[in-house]
Design a protein around this motif. Structure first.
Motif, PDB file in Angstrom:
ATOM      1  N   ALA A 130     120.731  25.649  69.111  1.00 33.74           N
ATOM      2  CA  ALA A 130     121.048  24.579  70.056  1.00 33.74           C
ATOM      3  C   ALA A 130     122.391  24.861  70.721  1.00 33.74           C
ATOM      4  O   ALA A 130     123.300  25.420  70.109  1.00 33.74           O
ATOM      5  CB  ALA A 130     121.108  23.228  69.342  1.00 33.74           C
ATOM      6  N   LEU A 131     122.479  24.450  71.977  1.00 28.51           N
ATOM      7  CA  LEU A 131     123.728  24.476  72.717  1.00 28.51           C
ATOM      8  C   LEU A 131     123.955  23.060  73.213  1.00 28.51           C
ATOM      9  O   LEU A 131     123.149  22.527  73.973  1.00 28.51           O
ATOM     10  CB  LEU A 131     123.675  25.457  73.885  1.00 28.51           C
ATOM     11  N   LEU A 132     125.033  22.437  72.748  1.00 27.92           N
ATOM     12  CA  LEU A 132     125.304  21.041  73.053  1.00 27.92           C
ATOM     13  C   LEU A 132     126.680  20.903  73.691  1.00 27.92           C
ATOM     14  O   LEU A 132     127.670  21.415  73.169  1.00 27.92           O
ATOM     15  CB  LEU A 132     125.249  20.193  71.776  1.00 27.92           C
ATOM     16  N   LYS A 133     126.734  20.192  74.807  1.00 30.39           N
ATOM     17  CA  LYS A 133     128.004  19.903  75.476  1.00 30.39           C
ATOM     18  C   LYS A 133     128.613  18.678  74.814  1.00 30.39           C
ATOM     19  O   LYS A 133     127.932  17.677  74.590  1.00 30.39           O
ATOM     20  CB  LYS A 133     127.775  19.639  76.958  1.00 30.39           C
TER      21      LYS A 133
ATOM     22  N   GLY B 284     134.503  23.258  74.520  1.00 31.67           N
ATOM     23  CA  GLY B 284     133.794  22.015  74.825  1.00 31.67           C
ATOM     24  C   GLY B 284     132.309  22.029  74.531  1.00 31.67           C
ATOM     25  O   GLY B 284     131.595  21.092  74.898  1.00 31.67           O
ATOM     26  N   TYR B 285     131.827  23.057  73.863  1.00 35.29           N
ATOM     27  CA  TYR B 285     130.415  23.169  73.498  1.00 35.29           C
ATOM     28  C   TYR B 285     130.279  23.430  72.005  1.00 35.29           C
ATOM     29  O   TYR B 285     131.109  24.123  71.419  1.00 35.29           O
ATOM     30  CB  TYR B 285     129.730  24.307  74.263  1.00 35.29           C
ATOM     31  N   ALA B 286     129.215  22.906  71.435  1.00 31.69           N
ATOM     32  CA  ALA B 286     128.873  23.205  70.047  1.00 31.69           C
ATOM     33  C   ALA B 286     127.624  24.081  70.059  1.00 31.69           C
ATOM     34  O   ALA B 286     126.630  23.740  70.695  1.00 31.69           O
ATOM     35  CB  ALA B 286     128.607  21.925  69.269  1.00 31.69           C
ATOM     36  N   THR B 287     127.706  25.215  69.392  1.00 35.16           N
ATOM     37  CA  THR B 287     126.535  26.072  69.233  1.00 35.16           C
ATOM     38  C   THR B 287     126.075  25.938  67.780  1.00 35.16           C
ATOM     39  O   THR B 287     126.894  26.016  66.862  1.00 35.16           O
ATOM     40  CB  THR B 287     126.844  27.548  69.538  1.00 35.16           C
ATOM     41  N   LEU B 288     124.787  25.713  67.609  1.00 33.57           N
ATOM     42  CA  LEU B 288     124.239  25.499  66.272  1.00 33.57           C
ATOM     43  C   LEU B 288     123.100  26.470  66.012  1.00 33.57           C
ATOM     44  O   LEU B 288     122.226  26.645  66.861  1.00 33.57           O
ATOM     45  CB  LEU B 288     123.707  24.068  66.139  1.00 33.57           C
TER      46      LEU B 288
ATOM     47  N   ARG C 141     118.894  23.067  58.035  1.00 27.20           N
ATOM     48  CA  ARG C 141     120.291  23.322  57.679  1.00 27.20           C
ATOM     49  C   ARG C 141     120.936  23.956  58.898  1.00 27.20           C
ATOM     50  O   ARG C 141     120.331  24.805  59.551  1.00 27.20           O
ATOM     51  CB  ARG C 141     120.337  24.269  56.488  1.00 27.20           C
ATOM     52  N   LEU C 142     122.155  23.550  59.216  1.00 30.15           N
ATOM     53  CA  LEU C 142     122.797  24.097  60.405  1.00 30.15           C
ATOM     54  C   LEU C 142     124.154  24.689  60.089  1.00 30.15           C
ATOM     55  O   LEU C 142     124.837  24.262  59.166  1.00 30.15           O
ATOM     56  CB  LEU C 142     122.912  23.046  61.508  1.00 30.15           C
ATOM     57  N   ALA C 143     124.504  25.676  60.868  1.00 29.66           N
ATOM     58  CA  ALA C 143     125.826  26.298  60.851  1.00 29.66           C
ATOM     59  C   ALA C 143     126.162  26.579  62.305  1.00 29.66           C
ATOM     60  O   ALA C 143     125.312  27.004  63.075  1.00 29.66           O
ATOM     61  CB  ALA C 143     125.825  27.583  60.040  1.00 29.66           C
TER      62      ALA C 143
ATOM     63  N   GLN D  17     120.298  21.265  74.731  1.00 26.56           N
ATOM     64  CA  GLN D  17     118.932  21.678  74.443  1.00 26.56           C
ATOM     65  C   GLN D  17     118.840  22.338  73.077  1.00 26.56           C
ATOM     66  O   GLN D  17     119.762  23.036  72.649  1.00 26.56           O
ATOM     67  CB  GLN D  17     118.433  22.657  75.499  1.00 26.56           C
ATOM     68  N   LEU D  18     117.709  22.103  72.449  1.00 24.97           N
ATOM     69  CA  LEU D  18     117.361  22.727  71.190  1.00 24.97           C
ATOM     70  C   LEU D  18     116.184  23.650  71.459  1.00 24.97           C
ATOM     71  O   LEU D  18     115.132  23.208  71.904  1.00 24.97           O
ATOM     72  CB  LEU D  18     116.979  21.660  70.154  1.00 24.97           C
ATOM     73  N   LEU D  19     116.372  24.933  71.269  1.00 27.40           N
ATOM     74  CA  LEU D  19     115.340  25.932  71.485  1.00 27.40           C
ATOM     75  C   LEU D  19     114.786  26.306  70.115  1.00 27.40           C
ATOM     76  O   LEU D  19     115.549  26.650  69.211  1.00 27.40           O
ATOM     77  CB  LEU D  19     115.956  27.158  72.161  1.00 27.40           C
ATOM     78  N   TYR D  20     113.455  26.211  69.935  1.00 27.33           N
ATOM     79  CA  TYR D  20     112.887  26.416  68.616  1.00 27.33           C
ATOM     80  C   TYR D  20     111.553  27.151  68.670  1.00 27.33           C
ATOM     81  O   TYR D  20     110.908  27.209  69.710  1.00 27.33           O
ATOM     82  CB  TYR D  20     112.703  25.080  67.893  1.00 27.33           C
ATOM     83  N   ARG D  21     111.168  27.686  67.535  1.00 31.82           N
ATOM     84  CA  ARG D  21     109.862  28.318  67.389  1.00 31.82           C
ATOM     85  C   ARG D  21     108.892  27.249  66.932  1.00 31.82           C
ATOM     86  O   ARG D  21     109.045  26.669  65.873  1.00 31.82           O
ATOM     87  CB  ARG D  21     109.906  29.426  66.359  1.00 31.82           C
TER      88      ARG D  21
END
Length: 183
Positions: free
Chosen positions: A126-129, A107-111, A99-101, A140-144
């Motif tokens: 995630a930080l997406l341009k 110009g960037y989407a932070t999720l 689930r994302l918020a 990039q998607l940074l995850y555990r």
């Protein structure tokens, strides 16, 4: 007693009607007027809809691939939705629904992502341009990584699902294997 009863009953009825009217007006204001004003004032790009793409880890091995599907709903700069990650390798494979918020800014989407399933302990951000006037999201998607209890990264690029940029998602190793089998 009759002279005082009527004003009391009328006062209670007027108080209840006033409370109901104020409640209805506040709900209308908060649920309809403010969101419409926020959407009207928002002048950024709209990225709601379905997105698909492939991701790669930092040290991707042969035959390893990650398919990403993102479904976004947007209210002005605020984002909510789901991300589905399909990971395949020779060692392991899994499907993960998150689930994302998030929010759009400059110009960037932070999720911020959290698993839908309570049994999964992985969290991600995630930080997406936003590229090509809202036709691609790259970042990039940074995850555990719950399997080895470490932080890892997936470089990803997703495109609108209905765009010509992503006609069919097939990992590179699969394309070579299919063409060798046909020969």
């Amino acid at each position: 007693m009759t002279e005082t009863t009527l004003p009391i009953v009328l006062g209670i009825i007027c108080g209840l009607l006033s409370a109901f009217l104020l409640f209805a007006l506040s709900r209308f204001w908060g649920d309809t007027v403010l969101p419409l004003a926020r959407r009207w004032r928002y002048q950024g790009v709209t990225i709601s809809g379905e997105w698909k793409g492939l991701g790669t880890g930092v040290t991707a091995s042969n035959g390893e691939w990650t398919e990403i599907t993102v479904t976004l709903d947007q209210d002005a700069a605020d984002l909510v939705g789901l991300m589905i990650i399909r990971y395949r390798s020779e060692i392991q494979s899994f499907d993960l629904t998150l689930r994302l918020a998030g929010r759009i800014r400059e110009g960037y989407a932070t999720l911020n992502l959290a698993p839908v399933s309570k049994g999964v302990a992985s969290v991600a951000t995630a930080l997406l341009k936003i590229d090509n006037e809202g036709m691609a999201l790259n970042g990039q998607l940074l995850y555990r990584d719950a399997f080895v209890d470490s932080v890892d990264v997936i470089h990803l690029s997703v495109h609108r699902a209905d765009s010509i940029a992503v006609p069919r998602l097939v990992p590179v190793g699969t394309i070579r294997a299919a063409s060798v089998m046909e020969a």
